[in-house]
Design a protein around this motif. Structure first.
Motif, PDB file in Angstrom:
ATOM      1  N   HIS A 158       0.819  -1.229   0.142  1.00 31.47           N
ATOM      2  CA  HIS A 158       0.136  -0.051  -0.052  1.00 31.47           C
ATOM      3  C   HIS A 158       0.921   1.286   0.046  1.00 31.47           C
ATOM      4  CE1 HIS A 158      -3.450  -2.304   0.455  1.00 31.47           C
ATOM      5  NE2 HIS A 158      -3.301  -2.734   1.740  1.00 31.47           N
ATOM      6  N   LYS A 159       1.997   0.974   0.586  1.00 27.76           N
ATOM      7  CA  LYS A 159       3.083   2.263   0.364  1.00 27.76           C
ATOM      8  C   LYS A 159       3.098   3.116  -1.183  1.00 27.76           C
ATOM      9  CE  LYS A 159       5.828   2.084   4.600  1.00 27.76           C
ATOM     10  NZ  LYS A 159       7.382   2.181   5.118  1.00 27.76           N
ATOM     11  N   VAL A 160       3.153   1.726  -1.993  1.00 26.96           N
ATOM     12  CA  VAL A 160       3.230   2.241  -3.198  1.00 26.96           C
ATOM     13  C   VAL A 160       2.060   2.916  -3.851  1.00 26.96           C
ATOM     14  CG1 VAL A 160       3.871   1.548  -5.650  1.00 26.96           C
ATOM     15  CG2 VAL A 160       5.053   0.399  -3.883  1.00 26.96           C
ATOM     16  N   ALA A 161       0.887   2.560  -3.517  1.00 21.11           N
ATOM     17  CA  ALA A 161      -0.297   3.436  -3.875  1.00 21.11           C
ATOM     18  C   ALA A 161      -0.290   4.624  -3.325  1.00 21.11           C
ATOM     19  CB  ALA A 161      -1.415   2.241  -3.393  1.00 21.11           C
ATOM     20  N   HIS A 162      -0.033   4.667  -2.028  1.00 18.78           N
ATOM     21  CA  HIS A 162       0.167   6.212  -1.379  1.00 18.78           C
ATOM     22  C   HIS A 162       0.743   7.062  -2.073  1.00 18.78           C
ATOM     23  CE1 HIS A 162      -2.281   5.708   2.491  1.00 18.78           C
ATOM     24  NE2 HIS A 162      -2.186   4.398   2.056  1.00 18.78           N
ATOM     25  N   VAL A 163       2.066   6.573  -2.329  1.00 19.20           N
ATOM     26  CA  VAL A 163       3.174   7.299  -3.160  1.00 19.20           C
ATOM     27  C   VAL A 163       2.644   7.987  -4.513  1.00 19.20           C
ATOM     28  CG1 VAL A 163       5.286   7.393  -4.193  1.00 19.20           C
ATOM     29  CG2 VAL A 163       5.133   6.683  -1.879  1.00 19.20           C
ATOM     30  N   ARG A 164       1.728   7.051  -5.396  1.00 16.12           N
ATOM     31  CA  ARG A 164       1.590   7.119  -6.670  1.00 16.12           C
ATOM     32  C   ARG A 164       0.376   8.175  -6.473  1.00 16.12           C
ATOM     33  NH1 ARG A 164       3.930   4.022 -10.180  1.00 16.12           N
ATOM     34  NH2 ARG A 164       4.677   2.066  -9.429  1.00 16.12           N
ATOM     35  N   ARG A 165      -0.734   7.747  -5.690  1.00 20.34           N
ATOM     36  CA  ARG A 165      -1.674   8.902  -5.484  1.00 20.34           C
ATOM     37  C   ARG A 165      -1.185  10.238  -5.068  1.00 20.34           C
ATOM     38  NH1 ARG A 165      -4.626   4.434  -3.059  1.00 20.34           N
ATOM     39  NH2 ARG A 165      -4.130   5.029  -0.925  1.00 20.34           N
ATOM     40  N   TRP A 166      -0.295  10.311  -4.044  1.00 22.63           N
ATOM     41  CA  TRP A 166       0.207  11.746  -3.798  1.00 22.63           C
ATOM     42  C   TRP A 166       0.773  12.407  -4.889  1.00 22.63           C
ATOM     43  CZ3 TRP A 166       6.206  12.033  -2.760  1.00 22.63           C
ATOM     44  CH2 TRP A 166       6.412  13.482  -2.417  1.00 22.63           C
ATOM     45  N   LEU A 167       1.635  11.633  -5.582  1.00 23.27           N
ATOM     46  CA  LEU A 167       2.323  12.263  -6.811  1.00 23.27           C
ATOM     47  C   LEU A 167       1.467  12.728  -7.717  1.00 23.27           C
ATOM     48  CD1 LEU A 167       5.403  10.124  -7.254  1.00 23.27           C
ATOM     49  CD2 LEU A 167       5.258  12.132  -6.318  1.00 23.27           C
ATOM     50  N   ALA A 168       0.479  11.980  -8.231  1.00 25.83           N
ATOM     51  CA  ALA A 168      -0.628  12.136  -9.176  1.00 25.83           C
ATOM     52  C   ALA A 168      -1.484  13.314  -8.714  1.00 25.83           C
ATOM     53  CB  ALA A 168      -1.459  11.124  -9.407  1.00 25.83           C
ATOM     54  N   ALA A 169      -1.520  13.447  -7.697  1.00 19.67           N
ATOM     55  CA  ALA A 169      -2.337  15.042  -7.206  1.00 19.67           C
ATOM     56  C   ALA A 169      -1.403  16.193  -7.918  1.00 19.67           C
ATOM     57  CB  ALA A 169      -2.625  14.909  -5.685  1.00 19.67           C
ATOM     58  N   GLN A 170      -0.043  15.828  -7.892  1.00 19.42           N
ATOM     59  CA  GLN A 170       0.792  17.093  -8.290  1.00 19.42           C
ATOM     60  C   GLN A 170       1.040  16.559  -9.823  1.00 19.42           C
ATOM     61  OE1 GLN A 170       3.979  17.641  -5.121  1.00 19.42           O
ATOM     62  NE2 GLN A 170       3.255  15.752  -4.537  1.00 19.42           N
ATOM     63  N   GLY A 171       0.190  15.958 -10.509  1.00 24.80           N
ATOM     64  CA  GLY A 171       0.591  15.879 -11.768  1.00 24.80           C
ATOM     65  C   GLY A 171       1.990  15.085 -12.087  1.00 24.80           C
ATOM     66  N   LEU A 172       2.264  14.387 -11.205  1.00 22.49           N
ATOM     67  CA  LEU A 172       3.653  13.723 -11.213  1.00 22.49           C
ATOM     68  C   LEU A 172       3.409  12.168 -11.406  1.00 22.49           C
ATOM     69  CD1 LEU A 172       5.667  15.913  -8.645  1.00 22.49           C
ATOM     70  CD2 LEU A 172       5.913  15.748 -11.327  1.00 22.49           C
ATOM     71  N   ALA A 173       4.313  11.448 -11.590  1.00 18.64           N
ATOM     72  CA  ALA A 173       4.557   9.878 -11.512  1.00 18.64           C
ATOM     73  C   ALA A 173       6.069   9.504 -11.233  1.00 18.64           C
ATOM     74  CB  ALA A 173       3.981   9.099 -12.837  1.00 18.64           C
ATOM     75  N   LEU A 174       6.122   8.250 -10.611  1.00 18.36           N
ATOM     76  CA  LEU A 174       7.557   7.970 -10.339  1.00 18.36           C
ATOM     77  C   LEU A 174       8.316   7.900 -11.262  1.00 18.36           C
ATOM     78  CD1 LEU A 174       6.827   4.991  -7.760  1.00 18.36           C
ATOM     79  CD2 LEU A 174       8.134   6.896  -7.268  1.00 18.36           C
ATOM     80  N   GLN A 175       7.882   7.569 -12.594  1.00 25.95           N
ATOM     81  CA  GLN A 175       8.888   7.290 -13.829  1.00 25.95           C
ATOM     82  C   GLN A 175       9.193   8.833 -14.314  1.00 25.95           C
ATOM     83  OE1 GLN A 175       5.723   6.141 -13.472  1.00 25.95           O
ATOM     84  NE2 GLN A 175       4.519   6.673 -15.196  1.00 25.95           N
ATOM     85  N   ASP A 176       8.472   9.894 -13.566  1.00 23.40           N
ATOM     86  CA  ASP A 176       8.912  11.091 -14.369  1.00 23.40           C
ATOM     87  C   ASP A 176      10.231  11.700 -13.754  1.00 23.40           C
ATOM     88  OD1 ASP A 176       6.375  11.627 -15.457  1.00 23.40           O
ATOM     89  OD2 ASP A 176       5.689  12.289 -13.786  1.00 23.40           O
ATOM     90  N   PHE A 177      10.894  11.055 -12.630  1.00 19.91           N
ATOM     91  CA  PHE A 177      11.748  11.312 -11.804  1.00 19.91           C
ATOM     92  C   PHE A 177      13.284  10.733 -12.433  1.00 19.91           C
ATOM     93  CE2 PHE A 177       8.412  11.861  -8.959  1.00 19.91           C
ATOM     94  CZ  PHE A 177       8.768  13.498  -8.535  1.00 19.91           C
ATOM     95  N   GLU A 178      14.246  11.691 -12.695  1.00 20.72           N
ATOM     96  CA  GLU A 178      15.405  11.041 -13.094  1.00 20.72           C
ATOM     97  C   GLU A 178      16.077  10.074 -12.251  1.00 20.72           C
ATOM     98  OE1 GLU A 178      18.083  14.349 -13.814  1.00 20.72           O
ATOM     99  OE2 GLU A 178      17.105  15.091 -15.643  1.00 20.72           O
ATOM    100  N   ARG A 179      15.985  10.398 -10.870  1.00 17.68           N
ATOM    101  CA  ARG A 179      16.487   9.338  -9.921  1.00 17.68           C
ATOM    102  C   ARG A 179      15.518   9.609  -8.773  1.00 17.68           C
ATOM    103  NH1 ARG A 179      22.769   9.895  -8.000  1.00 17.68           N
ATOM    104  NH2 ARG A 179      21.926   7.820  -6.928  1.00 17.68           N
ATOM    105  N   SER A 180      15.338   8.466  -8.323  1.00 17.18           N
ATOM    106  CA  SER A 180      14.379   8.364  -6.805  1.00 17.18           C
ATOM    107  C   SER A 180      15.077   7.493  -5.766  1.00 17.18           C
ATOM    108  CB  SER A 180      12.964   7.977  -7.268  1.00 17.18           C
ATOM    109  OG  SER A 180      12.989   6.657  -8.046  1.00 17.18           O
TER     110      SER A 180
END
Length: 227
Positions: A158-180
């Motif tokens: 569920h941590k992944v789902a929380h992170v994805r929802r939080w980023l999506a609310a900002q118009g972002l996704a994990l794959q948008d980052f050069e490094r994470s």
């Protein structure tokens, strides 16, 4: 405004701090006679049952948020301020510096923890991290804590789902980052560790240490994160 190019995520208990925040919160309350004297011990018993697979995260959450009686609710704000001040003296300088390095680099930072928001918020303020993804306590109609969890716990997959929802609310996704990055001590966090470009095992448990060695992940030990 330009989107951040790097993301840094941090687990809390036994990663940024070398102890269990829920247990410390209950001990803090017990010292003020706000909960039964044995509340910290009963919480640790629940932790052992959880590790053994006999109870779920809900039992730990209930042990943390339920003990204070209704008459103590009015003191919560004061207690949490005092708890924050006390915990600030116990947070390792090494992990404060780790978080600060990411902040100074302009990385988007968040603490991602299974701990109840009630307990985790003071630590987020100590670390200067505005974004906190935590297990949300359910409140009854009168605002009191029911002991239940609101929505999905911020735990395991569920941590992944929380992170994805939080980023999506900002118009972002994990794959948008050069490094994470995601820093964690526990194998239970493997779903999120596997979702970032730079997983970091911090004083890992045996299972996570084995995975980290097999996959050549960075491992920070006692010498690297001097608790």
């Amino acid at each position: 405004m330009a989107k951040p190019q790097r993301l840094a995520l941090f687990d809390l208990d036994h990663t940024l701090i070398p102890f269990d925040s829920g247990r410390e919160w209950l001990q803090f309350l017990a010292d003020r006679y706000a909960v039964p004297e044995d509340a910290p011990r009963r919480y640790l018993d629940a932790c052992r049952r959880y590790v053994a697979g006999r109870v779920g995260l809900e039992a730990l959450h209930r042990a943390v948020v339920c003990p204070p009686g209704a008459q103590a609710q009015a003191l919560f704000s004061t207690w949490r301020r005092d708890f924050e001040a006390e915990m600030a003296r116990r947070v390792p300088r090494s992990t404060l510096a780790l978080v600060q390095r990411h902040r100074d680099a302009g990385d988007l930072c968040a603490i991602v923890t299974a701990t109840s928001r009630l307990v985790a918020e003071p630590f987020a303020r100590v670390f200067g991290v505005a974004q906190l993804l935590a297990t949300e306590p359910h409140r009854a109609g009168d605002g009191s804590l029911s002991g239940d969890i609101q929505g999905e716990p911020c735990h395991r997959e569920h941590k992944v789902a929380h992170v994805r929802r939080w980023l999506a609310a900002q118009g972002l996704a994990l794959q948008d980052f050069e490094r994470s990055w995601f820093y964690s001590d526990a194998a239970g966090d493997l779903p999120l560790l596997e979702a970032v470009t730079d997983p970091v095992a911090v004083r890992p448990d045996d299972k996570l240490r084995a995975v980290a060695r097999e996959r050549d992940w960075q491992v920070l030990g006692i010498a690297d994160v001097a608790f």
